[in-house]
Design an enzyme around this catalytic site. Structure first.
Site, PDB file in Angstrom:
ATOM      1  CG  ASP A 131      -1.980  -1.273   1.223  1.00  0.00           C
ATOM      2  OD1 ASP A 131      -2.164  -1.710   0.052  1.00  0.00           O
ATOM      3  OD2 ASP A 131      -2.167  -1.748   2.259  1.00  0.00           O
ATOM      4  CB  ILE A 132       0.036   4.706  -0.958  1.00  0.00           C
ATOM      5  CG1 ILE A 132       0.890   6.108  -0.998  1.00  0.00           C
ATOM      6  CG2 ILE A 132      -0.949   4.993   0.280  1.00  0.00           C
ATOM      7  CD1 ILE A 132      -0.015   7.236  -1.698  1.00  0.00           C
TER       8      ILE A 132
END
Length: 286
Positions: A131-132
């Site tokens: 994820d970011i």
């Protein structure tokens, strides 16, 4: 890229195409691409996939190279922790998406990797996604064959999370099926969802926080975050499955990925250290 193989007596008389698919693990799609756009040779001479192999033959498969379209190379620093002829591994920072999107066109890992290989035709193939705001090990395949074979290596991933609260048991398994919730991003636990299993152990706890090592056996989106929240100890700063903390990111980090190398078969461990923004949790545990 050219891969060279010396044929053993066991495979004498086998058709080249059968050998490439069943023994070497080339996909039918990749082999077709090599056939029409690359090159197949035995002992230096061009051959077709119906060629009957002989012991001692030197088989060379040269795959064509392509450049990923619509990914702009951008000079973004990369923390490279491993590289060979087939794989690249980096320590991804937080606030960096793995792929470009409408909101992130030129600040992603893809942009950085394409710049790193700007002097050659390169296709961006991510094998392990994060994820970011999740930091840590991300592995990219440098060729199609490595990408195809990696899926058969059954990689094991190890994460570390700062959690609010602690699991009731010091170690165990979280088995809870996952489905997509309303919208695109969020997931939820649902008995009709896809099977999901996470193994965990508590490293330490103090002052309302805990450090938890988590190993996802399956690879569902947001699996670790959702599973830890499900047992009552959401990841610190997790705005989706815990409590958002202004100015703080979700404290989840991929410490390592362990697998058999897709080409050599060698046991491979790609690891990185703890990020600096985990230090506050370690201080709490002293």
């Amino acid at each position: 890229m050219t891969n060279k193989f010396i044929i053993q007596g066991t495979y004498s008389g086998m058709k080249l195409g059968v050998y490439a698919r069943s023994v070497l693990g080339y996909s039918a799609k990749l082999l077709k691409d090599i056939k029409y756009n690359g090159r197949i040779t035995v002992n230096g001479a061009d051959v077709f996939t119906n060629y009957l192999l002989k012991e001692g033959d030197v088989l060379e498969l040269t795959a064509p190279k392509y450049a990923s379209e619509n990914i702009e190379p951008v000079n973004i620093p990369l923390d490279i922790i491993y590289e060979d002829d087939d794989l690249l591994a980096v320590n991804k920072p937080y606030n960096m998406p793995v792929h470009p999107s409408i909101r992130h066109r030129d600040d992603t890992l893809a942009n950085a990797v394409m710049y790193y290989y700007k002097d050659e035709l390169f296709t961006y193939r991510v094998l392990t996604r994060l994820d970011i705001d999740t930091t840590g090990v991300v592995i990219i395949a440098k060729n199609a064959h490595a990408a195809n074979r990696f899926s058969f290596s059954e990689p094991m991933k190890k994460y570390i999370a700062v959690c609010v609260g602690a699991p009731a048991k010091p170690e165990g398994e979280i088995c809870a099926p996952i489905v997509r919730d309303e919208g695109i991003i969020k997931r939820r636990i649902d008995e009709n969802g896809k099977y999901a299993l996470t193994k965990y152990r508590v490293i330490g706890e103090n002052n309302g926080l805990s450090l938890v090592e988590a190993c996802p056996v399956t690879g569902r989106t947001h699996q670790i975050r959702l599973h830890l929240s499900y047992i009552g100890c959401p990841v610190y700063g997790d705005f989706l499955y815990g409590t958002e903390i202004p100015g703080e990111r979700t404290r989840l980090h991929c410490l390592g990925v362990y697998f058999n190398h897709p080409i050599t078969g060698a046991k491979t461990a790609i690891e990185t250290g703890f990020p600096k923004d985990f230090e506050f949790a370690f201080d709490c545990l002293k």
